[in-house]
Design a protein around this motif. Structure first.
Motif, PDB file in Angstrom:
ATOM      1  N   ASP A 615     -11.195   5.070  13.017  1.00 22.29           N
ATOM      2  CA  ASP A 615     -11.345   3.916  13.893  1.00 22.29           C
ATOM      3  C   ASP A 615     -11.734   2.676  13.097  1.00 22.29           C
ATOM      4  O   ASP A 615     -11.215   1.582  13.325  1.00 22.29           O
ATOM      5  N   TYR A 616     -12.620   2.903  12.190  1.00 20.06           N
ATOM      6  CA  TYR A 616     -13.066   1.781  11.387  1.00 20.06           C
ATOM      7  C   TYR A 616     -11.895   1.189  10.603  1.00 20.06           C
ATOM      8  O   TYR A 616     -11.663  -0.019  10.595  1.00 20.06           O
ATOM      9  N   ILE A 617     -11.143   2.079   9.981  1.00 21.58           N
ATOM     10  CA  ILE A 617      -9.999   1.616   9.203  1.00 21.58           C
ATOM     11  C   ILE A 617      -8.978   0.932  10.106  1.00 21.58           C
ATOM     12  O   ILE A 617      -8.407  -0.109   9.768  1.00 21.58           O
ATOM     13  N   ASP A 618      -8.784   1.529  11.255  1.00 21.95           N
ATOM     14  CA  ASP A 618      -7.841   0.930  12.192  1.00 21.95           C
ATOM     15  C   ASP A 618      -8.235  -0.500  12.515  1.00 21.95           C
ATOM     16  O   ASP A 618      -7.401  -1.414  12.509  1.00 21.95           O
ATOM     17  N   ASN A 619      -9.508  -0.634  12.794  1.00 25.37           N
ATOM     18  CA  ASN A 619      -9.957  -1.974  13.151  1.00 25.37           C
ATOM     19  C   ASN A 619      -9.767  -2.950  12.001  1.00 25.37           C
ATOM     20  O   ASN A 619      -9.358  -4.088  12.204  1.00 25.37           O
ATOM     21  N   LEU A 620     -10.068  -2.439  10.821  1.00 23.71           N
ATOM     22  CA  LEU A 620      -9.826  -3.281   9.655  1.00 23.71           C
ATOM     23  C   LEU A 620      -8.361  -3.643   9.565  1.00 23.71           C
ATOM     24  O   LEU A 620      -8.002  -4.806   9.329  1.00 23.71           O
ATOM     25  N   LEU A 621      -7.524  -2.635   9.749  1.00 25.16           N
ATOM     26  CA  LEU A 621      -6.088  -2.856   9.646  1.00 25.16           C
ATOM     27  C   LEU A 621      -5.615  -3.883  10.670  1.00 25.16           C
ATOM     28  O   LEU A 621      -4.805  -4.765  10.364  1.00 25.16           O
ATOM     29  N   VAL A 622      -6.146  -3.723  11.865  1.00 22.02           N
ATOM     30  CA  VAL A 622      -5.737  -4.668  12.900  1.00 22.02           C
ATOM     31  C   VAL A 622      -6.062  -6.084  12.473  1.00 22.02           C
ATOM     32  O   VAL A 622      -5.238  -7.001  12.599  1.00 22.02           O
ATOM     33  N   ARG A 623      -7.248  -6.218  11.944  1.00 24.85           N
ATOM     34  CA  ARG A 623      -7.629  -7.565  11.509  1.00 24.85           C
ATOM     35  C   ARG A 623      -6.726  -8.043  10.381  1.00 24.85           C
ATOM     36  O   ARG A 623      -6.302  -9.195  10.354  1.00 24.85           O
TER      37      ARG A 623
ATOM     38  N   ARG B  40       3.249  12.348   0.215  1.00 27.49           N
ATOM     39  CA  ARG B  40       2.212  12.835   1.121  1.00 27.49           C
ATOM     40  C   ARG B  40       2.331  12.153   2.464  1.00 27.49           C
ATOM     41  O   ARG B  40       3.097  11.217   2.647  1.00 27.49           O
ATOM     42  N   THR B  41       1.535  12.679   3.340  1.00 27.58           N
ATOM     43  CA  THR B  41       1.482  12.048   4.647  1.00 27.58           C
ATOM     44  C   THR B  41       1.014  10.612   4.486  1.00 27.58           C
ATOM     45  O   THR B  41       0.108  10.324   3.721  1.00 27.58           O
ATOM     46  N   THR B  42       1.653   9.754   5.206  1.00 30.72           N
ATOM     47  CA  THR B  42       1.260   8.348   5.127  1.00 30.72           C
ATOM     48  C   THR B  42      -0.104   8.159   5.751  1.00 30.72           C
ATOM     49  O   THR B  42      -0.407   8.707   6.802  1.00 30.72           O
ATOM     50  N   ILE B  43      -0.912   7.422   5.052  1.00 31.49           N
ATOM     51  CA  ILE B  43      -2.214   7.078   5.616  1.00 31.49           C
ATOM     52  C   ILE B  43      -2.246   5.566   5.759  1.00 31.49           C
ATOM     53  O   ILE B  43      -1.805   4.842   4.877  1.00 31.49           O
ATOM     54  N   GLY B  44      -2.775   5.148   6.855  1.00 32.25           N
ATOM     55  CA  GLY B  44      -2.874   3.716   7.038  1.00 32.25           C
ATOM     56  C   GLY B  44      -1.529   3.093   7.408  1.00 32.25           C
ATOM     57  O   GLY B  44      -0.654   3.767   7.943  1.00 32.25           O
ATOM     58  N   ARG B  71      -2.531   9.911  18.338  1.00 32.61           N
ATOM     59  CA  ARG B  71      -3.416   9.488  19.424  1.00 32.61           C
ATOM     60  C   ARG B  71      -3.400   7.966  19.435  1.00 32.61           C
ATOM     61  O   ARG B  71      -2.972   7.314  18.476  1.00 32.61           O
ATOM     62  N   TYR B  72      -3.863   7.474  20.496  1.00 31.35           N
ATOM     63  CA  TYR B  72      -3.910   6.027  20.552  1.00 31.35           C
ATOM     64  C   TYR B  72      -4.968   5.545  19.586  1.00 31.35           C
ATOM     65  O   TYR B  72      -6.086   6.026  19.545  1.00 31.35           O
ATOM     66  N   ARG B  73      -4.597   4.625  18.795  1.00 30.41           N
ATOM     67  CA  ARG B  73      -5.561   4.040  17.884  1.00 30.41           C
ATOM     68  C   ARG B  73      -5.520   2.531  18.038  1.00 30.41           C
ATOM     69  O   ARG B  73      -4.547   1.958  18.528  1.00 30.41           O
ATOM     70  N   ALA B  74      -6.569   1.953  17.605  1.00 26.59           N
ATOM     71  CA  ALA B  74      -6.655   0.502  17.732  1.00 26.59           C
ATOM     72  C   ALA B  74      -5.461  -0.168  17.081  1.00 26.59           C
ATOM     73  O   ALA B  74      -4.987  -1.220  17.510  1.00 26.59           O
ATOM     74  N   ILE B  75      -4.960   0.526  16.106  1.00 27.35           N
ATOM     75  CA  ILE B  75      -3.874  -0.067  15.332  1.00 27.35           C
ATOM     76  C   ILE B  75      -2.552  -0.079  16.089  1.00 27.35           C
ATOM     77  O   ILE B  75      -1.646  -0.850  15.772  1.00 27.35           O
ATOM     78  N   THR B  76      -2.475   0.774  17.081  1.00 27.50           N
ATOM     79  CA  THR B  76      -1.179   0.961  17.730  1.00 27.50           C
ATOM     80  C   THR B  76      -0.561  -0.355  18.202  1.00 27.50           C
ATOM     81  O   THR B  76       0.589  -0.667  17.879  1.00 27.50           O
TER      82      THR B  76
END
Lengths: 639, 211
Positions: A615-623, B40-44, B71-76
Motif C-alpha cells: 500500500d505504501y509503495i502504491d501510494n508512492l507510485l500514485v504520487r 521475474r514477476t513485475t513489481i511496481g 486486488r484493488y490497489r491504490a495504484i489501480t
C-alpha cells in the motif's frame, strides 16, 4: 466356554475396538488421496489412530479398549461407539470424512453379528447424506477376568511409579513380539514370546472357574503347548536354544527397573513364566492380549532399528498379530485358541526365521554379545528360585479371588480402573517409545560401538534380566549371545538413562546433533537397506494415542507423563534443528499442529506487513505517476 | 533518440492480464526488441516508450506495465488514468488466464476511459502444442466485446509489432475523428517541455492534456 457365552452370563466390562481399515472414502486430500485417521470414542474416552497417509483405502489396524461401566443401564450415550474418520488437513481444520455410530448395547445383544464387520459412514449429524464409504471394525466385548493374584498385583502396582509400570508394559510387548519380525532379531525370543502369548490367550478365554485347574495343569505339565511352540519355531533355527529366548525376554523386561516394587513385580513375572503358563496372573489377560496386538508395531520398529533384516517381515508379523486377536475373539474356547495360536505362531516364526536368513546374521553382533548374557544368566537362576515360593502364593490367592469375584461388583470396578490405568500406561509407553526409537535410530549408525554399550547396559539393568530368566537354568549357555546382541540393547532403555550410557559407551559417537539425524540413516552405517526401511515404517496395530489422557489420569501419572514427554519433545526439536531429511517426522501430531499454527501466525503477520508495504509503495507510485511519471520510465529504455 | 524530440501524440497504452502471461516481455520486445527468458514477476509500475511514424505523424507510445494486479490497489486508478489503449494479454497455453479476461475487461472499463482501444492478445503463440485456448474462441470473444484481437509471441517476436501498431493506429483513428476529439478520449502527453515543441498539427492541442 466361548466369549459369547460369557457375555450372556456376565456383562462385558469393556469393549475392544479395532479399527482395521476403511474404504470408499470421500477424497479430501491432494492427488486424490486422503491422509486419513480415525477417532475412536465411547463416552468421553477418545483415541486417535495414526494417520494413514496418501491413500484412498487406509489401513490402520489399531485398537482401543473402553470400559463399559453399567453396561446394561441403558445409558445410551455411554454405550455408543463413535468411529470418526477424518482427513488430516495440512492447513486449517481436519476434514470429516464420515463417522460410524455403533450402539454397543444393541450390538452386544445381537448374537448373529459378525465380530468384524463393515460399518457405514454417515455425516456428522449421524445422517446418511451421501456415500461416505465404510469402515471395517472389529468389536469385541470383554470381561476383566482378573484373578486374585491379579488383584493383589494391582494393589502392588499402586505404589509403583508410573514409569515402572510402563516398563512392565515394555516387557509385555517384548513377549508379544513373538509373531513379529522381532523374532528375526531375537529368534529365541520369538519362541518364548509365542508361548507366552499363547498362554495368555488361553488364560483369557478360559472361564474364571476353569482357570485354576488349567493353570495347574500347565504348571505341572512341562511339555505344554508352550514348549511345543518353542520347538516348532526352533526347528527352523536349530542352533538357537530356548535359553536365548529367556535371555532376550529378560533383557527386554529387565530394563528400567527402578523401584523395589518394580523389582518384585518383575521377579514375580519371571517366576510365573518359569512355571510355564501362569502369565495370566501377572496382568489382566485381556490387557496382555491387547497389548500383544498393539505392541507389534512398536516392536517392529524396534526390530527395524535394531537390524535391517527384519523390516521386511513387518507385514506378515502384523497380520498374524491381528489374526491372533481375531481368532481369540472369534473362538471362545481355549482349545481353539491354542490351536490357532500355535498355528500362527509356528507360521510366523518360520517366516521370520526365513527372513532372518543366515547371511544377515552377521558376525558383528557376535562380537559384542558375550558378556551380557552371562551376567544375566547367573542372576536369573537366583531369581527363579526366589520366585517359586511366590508363585504358590499367587495361585492360592488367585483361586480365592476367583470365587469372590463373581459376586463382588466392587472389585470389578476396581479392575476396570486398573485396566484403564494399564491403557494409560500403554499410551505413555508409546510416547516414551517414540523417544526411544529416535534414539535407537541414531544408534544404528554406531553399531560397532554397541558391544561396549551392551555390556554397560547389562550391568546397569542386570536386575531386570534376572527376574525374567524363564524356564531353564539348564539352558544357560553362552551359545546365544549373538541373539542377545542382535536385539538392540537400546530398545528398552528409558529415555532418562539412555543418553548417558550412549555417550560413555561409544566414544566414537558424533556430537549429539549429528546423532540425532534420524530419518534416512546415513549410508555410513553400512546397512543401507535398513535405512530405507526405517523411513518406510508403517503404522501398525499398536495402542492408539489417547486424546484426553490428562483428563482421566491420576495426578501422579500426569507428572510422570510430563517427564516422559519432555525429553521426547526436546529431542524432537533438537532433531528439527539438525536434520535435513525430515525435521518434523518425529514430532507428534500435536506438536506439529502447534508448529503449524505458530508458523501460520507468523505468515499472516508477514502477509499483513507485505500488504502495508504494498500500500505504501502504491501510494508512492500514485504520487509519482501524478507528479512525475517519467521517473517510472523503465531503466535502459530510451525516451 | 531523435524522434523523442518531436512527436505529435503521446499515447498511453496499458498492459493488463494475469500474472505470467508475458506482459513485460511483450513490452520489452516492442520497445527494446529484447526477450528475457527468466524474467521475474513485475513489481511496481513502469513504462517504456517507443516513438513511431504512423501516417506521417510521429507518435510516441508510452506503454505501461505492472504486475497482474489481483486486488484493488491504490495504484489501480492511477495506472489506468489517461490510458487510450490497452492490451489485455492472456496466455494461450493457460485457459485460466483467458477466462479471467472478462474480469480484466471490467476493471479496465471501471477505471479507464470508455473509449479506450482494447486489444485482446493471446501471447505465447509459440507454445502451439500446449494451446489451451482456441483462436476462434478468443476471436469470438473479442468481437463480441468490441476488442481488437491478435495472437503474439514475444519469444519469437511474432505479431508483437503488428499488435502494438494496430492499437496505436486505432487510437489514432479515434483521436483524429471529430467525435472523439470532442469526446473524452485524449492523447496524453507527458508534462515535458517537448510536448508542445512540435505542435504543428492543430489536432494535437485539443487532445493533449497535461498531467
Amino acid at each position: 466356554m466361548s466369549l459369547a457365552d460369557q457375555s450372556q452370563q456376565w456383562y462385558p466390562t469393556s469393549v475392544q475396538v479395532t479399527v482395521l481399515q476403511a474404504r470408499n472414502l470421500r477424497i479430501k486430500g491432494k492427488n486424490g488421496t486422503n491422509d486419513a485417521y480415525a477417532i475412536i470414542q465411547v463416552a468421553k474416552d477418545k483415541f486417535s489412530t495414526s494417520v494413514a497417509e496418501k491413500c484412498i483405502a487406509p489401513v490402520w489396524k489399531e485398537e482401543a479398549t473402553f470400559d463399559l461401566p453399567m453396561f446394561q443401564s441403558g445409558n445410551a450415550e455411554r454405550q455408543t461407539l463413535y468411529v470418526v474418520v477424518m482427513h488430516r488437513a495440512l492447513v486449517g481444520l481436519d476434514k470429516l470424512l464420515g463417522q460410524a455410530i455403533v450402539n454397543l448395547l444393541d450390538l452386544h445383544d445381537s448374537k448373529s453379528r459378525k465380530r468384524t464387520d463393515w460399518y457405514k459412514l454417515v455425516d456428522k449429524n449421524g445422517k446418511e447424506d451421501k456415500e461416505r464409504g465404510e469402515v471395517l471394525l472389529d468389536i469385541q466385548f470383554m470381561r476383566n477376568n482378573m484373578t486374585a493374584s491379579m488383584f493383589d498385583l494391582s494393589m502392588q502396582d499402586k505404589p509403583r511409579s508410573r514409569l515402572s509400570k510402563l516398563k512392565d508394559k515394555v516387557r509385555g510387548k517384548k513377549r508379544d513380539g513373538l509373531s513379529d519380525s522381532a523374532s528375526a532379531v531375537v529368534p529365541s525370543a520369538v519362541s518364548q514370546v509365542l508361548t507366552d502369548s499363547e498362554e495368555e490367550q488361553e488364560a483369557s478365554t478360559v472361564s474364571p472357574k476353569s482357570k485354576p485347574p488349567s493353570k495347574l495343569k500347565s504348571l505341572f505339565a512341562p511339555k505344554s503347548n508352550l514348549h511345543r511352540g518353542v520347538s516348532q519355531s526352533m526347528s527352523t533355527l536349530g542352533t538357537l536354544p530356548e535359553k536365548n529366548s529367556s535371555l532376550s525376554s529378560s533383557r527386554s523386561s529387565g530394563l528400567n527397573v527402578e523401584s523395589p516394587d518394580v523389582k518384585r513385580k518383575f521377579k514375580f513375572l519371571g517366576h510365573k513364566r518359569t512355571g510355564s503358563t501362569d502369565s495370566k496372573a501377572s496382568l489382566g489377560p485381556f490387557s496382555l492380549l491387547n497389548r500383544s496386538k498393539q505392541n507389534i508395531a512398536e516392536q517392529n520398529n524396534l526390530c527395524i532399528n535394531g537390524s535391517h533384516v527384519y523390516a521386511e517381515e513387518e507385514e506378515p508379523a502384523a497380520s498374524s498379530g491381528s489374526m491372533l486377536s481375531l481368532s481369540s475373539s472369534a473362538k471362545g474356547s481355549a482349545e481353539d485358541l491354542r490351536k490357532s495360536h500355535e498355528r500362527n505362531a509356528s507360521d510366523v516364526s518360520v517366516d521370520s526365521f526365513k527372513g532372518l536368513s543366515v547371511p544377515t546374521y552377521k558376525p558383528e553382533p557376535m562380537e559384542r554379545a558375550p558378556r551380557a548374557p552371562q551376567l544375566s544368566g547367573e542372576d536369573e537362576e537366583k531369581k527363579h528360585r526366589k520366585a517359586d515360593g511366590r508363585l504358590q502364593e499367587v495361585m492360592d490367592r488367585q483361586e480365592e479371588q476367583d470365587r469372590r469375584r463373581q459376586q463382588e461388583r466392587e472389585e470389578r470396578l476396581r479392575r476396570q480402573q486398573e485396566d484403564q490405568e494399564k491403557k494409560r500406561q500403554q499410551e505413555e509407553e508409546q510416547q516414551r517409545r517414540r523417544g526411544e526409537e529416535e534414539k535407537r535410530k541414531t544408534e544404528e549408525q554406531k553399531r560397532h560401538e554397541e558391544a561396549r554399550v551392551t555390556e554397560r547396559l547389562s550391568s546397569l539393568f542386570g536386575l531386570g534380566k534376572k527376574k525374567e530368566e524363564p524356564h531353564s537354568p539348564a539352558t544357560e549357555h553362552p551359545t546365544h549371545m549373538e541373539v542377545v546382541a542382535s536385539s538392540n540393547p537400546f530398545e528398552e532403555i528409558p529415555l532418562s538413562s539412555d543418553t548417558s550410557p550412549y555417550l560413555e559407551g561409544s566414544p566414537a559417537n558424533p556430537p549429539k546433533g549429528a546423532q540425532s539425524s534420524f530419518a534416512p540413516a546415513p549410508p555410513s552405517n553400512a546397512f543401507p537397506g535398513r535405512t530405507a526401511k526405517v523411513s518406510a515404517v508403517k503404522p501398525r496395530p499398536h495402542p492408539v494415542k489417547p486424546m484426553n489422557t490428562a483428563e482421566n489420569q491420576p495426578n501422579i501419572n500426569i507428572s510422570v507423563v510430563k517427564d516422559l514427554k519432555t525429553p521426547t519433545i526436546r529431542e524432537a526439536t533438537e532433531k528439527s534443528k539438525t536434520t535435513e531429511g525430515g525435521p518434523f517426522t518425529q514430532l507428534t501430531q500435536e506438536e506439529l499442529i502447534t508448529l503449524v499454527v505458530k508458523q501460520q501466525a507468523e505468515l499472516s503477520k508477514k502477509d499483513s506487513k507485505i500488504l502495508e508495504l504494498e500500500d505504501y509503495i502504491d501510494n508512492l507510485l500514485v504520487r509519482v505517476i501524478e507528479e512525475k511519471p517519467s521517473i517510472l520510465l523503465a531503466l535502459n529504455s530510451k525516451v | 533518440m531523435g524522434s523523442d524530440e518531436a512527436y505529435n501524440f503521446v499515447f498511453k497504452v496499458v498492459l493488463i492480464g494475469e500474472s505470467g502471461v508475458g506482459k513485460s516481455n511483450l513490452l520489452s520486445r516492442f520497445t527494446k526488441n529484447e526477450f528475457n527468458h527468466d524474467s521475474r514477476t513485475t513489481i511496481g509500475v513502469e513504462f517504456s516508450t517507443r516513438t513511431m511514424e504512423l501516417n506521417g505523424l510521429t507518435i510516441k507510445a508510452q506503454i505501461w506495465d505492472t504486475a497482474g494486479l489481483e486486488r484493488y490497489r491504490a495504484i489501480t486508478s492511477a495506472y489506468y488514468r489517461g490510458a487510450v489503449g490497452a492490451l489485455l494479454v492472456y496466455d494461450i497455453s493457460k485457459q485460466l488466464t483467458y477466462e479471467s479476461a472478462e474480469r480484466w475487461l471490467k476493471e479496465l472499463y471501471d477505471h479507464a476511459d470508455p473509449h479506450i482501444v482494447v486489444m485482446l492478445v493471446g501471447n505465447k503463440s509459440d507454445l502451439e502444442s500446449l494451446r489451451a485456448v482456441s483462436t476462434t474462441d478468443a476471436k469470438d470473444f473479442a468481437e463480441k466485446n468490441g476488442l481488437l484481437f491478435m495472437e503474439t509471441s514475444a519469444l519469437e517476436s511474432t505479431n508483437v509489432e503488428i499488435a502494438f501498431n494496430n492499437v496505436l493506429i486505432e487510437i489514432h483513428k479515434k483521436v483524429s475523428s471529430k467525435e472523439v476529439t470532442h469526446g473524452s478520449i485524449s492523447a496524453v502527453s507527458l508534462s515535458n517541455t517537448r510536448a508542445g515543441t512540435d505542435d504543428t498539427q492543430g489536432e494535437t492541442k485539443p487532445c493533449c492534456r497535461n498531467l
